[in-house]
Design a protein around this motif. Sequence first.
Motif, PDB file in Angstrom:
ATOM      1  N   ARG A   1     -11.804   2.589  -0.493  1.00  0.00           N
ATOM      2  CA  ARG A   1     -10.839   3.554   0.048  1.00  0.00           C
ATOM      3  C   ARG A   1     -11.453   4.888   0.449  1.00  0.00           C
ATOM      4  O   ARG A   1     -10.738   5.824   0.759  1.00  0.00           O
ATOM      5  CB  ARG A   1      -9.645   3.767  -0.886  1.00  0.00           C
TER       6      ARG A   1
ATOM      7  N   GLY B   1      -3.393   1.069   9.096  1.00  0.00           N
ATOM      8  CA  GLY B   1      -4.512   0.151   9.230  1.00  0.00           C
ATOM      9  C   GLY B   1      -4.245  -1.242   8.698  1.00  0.00           C
ATOM     10  O   GLY B   1      -5.064  -2.141   8.902  1.00  0.00           O
ATOM     11  N   LEU B   2      -3.127  -1.444   8.018  1.00  0.00           N
ATOM     12  CA  LEU B   2      -2.787  -2.797   7.586  1.00  0.00           C
ATOM     13  C   LEU B   2      -2.494  -3.702   8.773  1.00  0.00           C
ATOM     14  O   LEU B   2      -2.618  -4.921   8.682  1.00  0.00           O
ATOM     15  CB  LEU B   2      -1.563  -2.788   6.657  1.00  0.00           C
TER      16      LEU B   2
ATOM     17  N   TYR C   1     -11.171   3.415  15.398  1.00  0.00           N
ATOM     18  CA  TYR C   1     -10.844   4.233  14.229  1.00  0.00           C
ATOM     19  C   TYR C   1     -10.962   5.711  14.617  1.00  0.00           C
ATOM     20  O   TYR C   1     -11.498   6.033  15.673  1.00  0.00           O
ATOM     21  CB  TYR C   1     -11.816   3.909  13.096  1.00  0.00           C
TER      22      TYR C   1
ATOM     23  N   LEU D   1       0.850  -1.187   0.000  1.00  0.00           N
ATOM     24  CA  LEU D   1       0.000   0.000   0.000  1.00  0.00           C
ATOM     25  C   LEU D   1       0.885   1.236   0.000  1.00  0.00           C
ATOM     26  O   LEU D   1       1.799   1.359   0.819  1.00  0.00           O
ATOM     27  CB  LEU D   1      -0.899  -0.015   1.239  1.00  0.00           C
TER      28      LEU D   1
ATOM     29  N   ARG E   1      -7.884  -4.731   4.039  1.00  0.00           N
ATOM     30  CA  ARG E   1      -6.666  -4.769   4.836  1.00  0.00           C
ATOM     31  C   ARG E   1      -6.164  -6.207   4.878  1.00  0.00           C
ATOM     32  O   ARG E   1      -6.609  -7.053   4.118  1.00  0.00           O
ATOM     33  CB  ARG E   1      -6.927  -4.227   6.251  1.00  0.00           C
TER      34      ARG E   1
ATOM     35  N   ASN F   1      -2.767   0.024  -4.361  1.00  0.00           N
ATOM     36  CA  ASN F   1      -2.975  -1.165  -3.529  1.00  0.00           C
ATOM     37  C   ASN F   1      -2.646  -2.381  -4.406  1.00  0.00           C
ATOM     38  O   ASN F   1      -3.308  -2.601  -5.430  1.00  0.00           O
ATOM     39  CB  ASN F   1      -4.425  -1.281  -3.072  1.00  0.00           C
TER      40      ASN F   1
ATOM     41  N   ARG G   1     -11.323  -5.260  11.515  1.00  0.00           N
ATOM     42  CA  ARG G   1     -10.118  -5.267  10.686  1.00  0.00           C
ATOM     43  C   ARG G   1      -9.189  -4.196  11.247  1.00  0.00           C
ATOM     44  O   ARG G   1      -9.621  -3.243  11.897  1.00  0.00           O
ATOM     45  CB  ARG G   1     -10.445  -4.993   9.230  1.00  0.00           C
ATOM     46  N   SER G   2      -7.921  -4.329  11.015  1.00  0.00           N
ATOM     47  CA  SER G   2      -6.907  -3.411  11.544  1.00  0.00           C
ATOM     48  C   SER G   2      -6.737  -3.558  13.048  1.00  0.00           C
ATOM     49  O   SER G   2      -6.217  -2.665  13.706  1.00  0.00           O
ATOM     50  CB  SER G   2      -7.212  -1.950  11.193  1.00  0.00           C
TER      51      SER G   2
ATOM     52  N   TYR H   1      -4.131   5.110   6.002  1.00  0.00           N
ATOM     53  CA  TYR H   1      -4.337   3.810   5.383  1.00  0.00           C
ATOM     54  C   TYR H   1      -3.287   2.784   5.793  1.00  0.00           C
ATOM     55  O   TYR H   1      -3.609   1.664   6.182  1.00  0.00           O
ATOM     56  CB  TYR H   1      -4.342   3.953   3.855  1.00  0.00           C
ATOM     57  N   GLU H   2      -2.007   3.138   5.669  1.00  0.00           N
ATOM     58  CA  GLU H   2      -0.935   2.173   5.876  1.00  0.00           C
ATOM     59  C   GLU H   2      -0.945   1.598   7.284  1.00  0.00           C
ATOM     60  O   GLU H   2      -0.730   0.397   7.491  1.00  0.00           O
ATOM     61  CB  GLU H   2       0.419   2.814   5.559  1.00  0.00           C
TER      62      GLU H   2
ATOM     63  N   ASN I   1       4.515  -6.794   9.849  1.00  0.00           N
ATOM     64  CA  ASN I   1       4.946  -5.618   9.106  1.00  0.00           C
ATOM     65  C   ASN I   1       6.324  -5.885   8.523  1.00  0.00           C
ATOM     66  O   ASN I   1       7.332  -5.851   9.221  1.00  0.00           O
ATOM     67  CB  ASN I   1       4.982  -4.402  10.050  1.00  0.00           C
TER      68      ASN I   1
END
Length: 464
Positions: free
Chosen positions: A355, A116-117, A211, A54, A164, A457, A196-197, A113-114, A95
């Motif tokens: 997104r 949240g991976l 979030y 991402l 994710r 992505n 998620r995340s 965004y990143e 990671n």
Amino acid sequence: MPSFFYRVIVPLTLIIAFYSSKANSLSEDTSQSKPIWNAIKKGEIHPNVRYFYLKTDNSGDSYDAFAHGLGWGISYETGIWKHWKAGISGQWIYNLSSSSFSTSPQFPILNRYEMGLFDLMNPQASNVLGRLEKLYVNYQYLKSNVKVGRQVINTPFINPQDGRLRPTAISGIWIDWNEISSTKIEAGFINSISPRSTTQWYRIGESIGIYPQGYNPDGSKSNYLGNVRSNGIGLIGITLKQIKPISLQIWNMYVDQIMHISMVQADALWAASKHSQWVAGLQYLEQHALTQNENLESHKSYIHSGDMSRSFGAKFGWENKQWKTSLNFNRITGEGRYLMPREWGKDPFYTFMPRERNEGLGDVNAYVAKLAYTWSKIPLKTQLSHGYFLLPPKDEMALNKYAMPSYSQSNLDVSFEPKGSWKGLTFSLIYVIKKAIDPSILADKYSINKVNMNQINFIVNYTL
């Protein structure tokens, strides 16, 4: 749950299940003498691997970000024994490499965004993170199922939101009833969620606010993480297909002490020619706050007493075996902000584009055109989408929870799924361009990771 459980107990359980499934030659009379053991031997085990790259490029160079994430796991489900079966799934994420997940005086805005991976509650973790994602028993009756425990469901309000490394999972009881002709009933009670995340499980109230929390209607910053109370979620959906060519969905969700929301959606397909068809849909949502939390301080409330929102949606299109086209519209009225915890799932609107979301907004007019093509000789699917989202002023917090400016968005989605010996492997690419509709210069807090950006992505999935 202790890391020992994820690193030792779950893998050991799945390994035992794997070797048990290979032990069909242990005894010829196993099915008669040990029926439960026979169901275990006939179970299926499925490993999976997911790689996610991402990269977000904001206007200028100050806030660009990237991440390489790797996820892997293994799941096992027994065979059926007297209508019963059970399943377990352990999943891990790591990671591989990324830009910084911390802020500084020079860069005070976290990448959206990143980070949240991985795990939003532990963004600096450098070790492998694990989650017991599924652990359930399932009772099967004819065409129907009742599943109890940890699982993944897909509804308009709570869904995997597959954007994710791992999807959103729930714990509770879920019923999938299919014993009435042309009728499907889904219903359940949810007592905890692992969004998620994240890699942990949370009670319903605790899951809200993981979030970004945005602003209260009066413009103050929201601070409801850890302050929301709820004993669970009741959810029911009915899909009716008796009146052809119409499929009618009716959904209702009641979140204890927080809100209730209803949705009615009618979708239709009818022939345009011998090899093509028209598609159309209408959607209506209505949401109301409950009043049990009205004594909380304003900034600690997720939704306020008396809050309500409405949404109207429509779509029209044409499709055949290879092409799919649609024009989509959504209107959230100015009566209030549509609120649905982002931790639980993506928007149910026809105009949803990966997104970005229109959750947290009121007085919205959204227009989206979609064009998809499936290649006939190669396992390739492509889709081009373009959306135009007219939002209330970014500083009108009563209708704009996250101070989002009006924007346009273009997505290119490409999916390649080879066959034969490569079966189970999928490559996906999503390229996103978002621009502010108003060309005037925006402060960083209104633009960074929101508009005037593009994003790549690239995802590789393998499931055996």
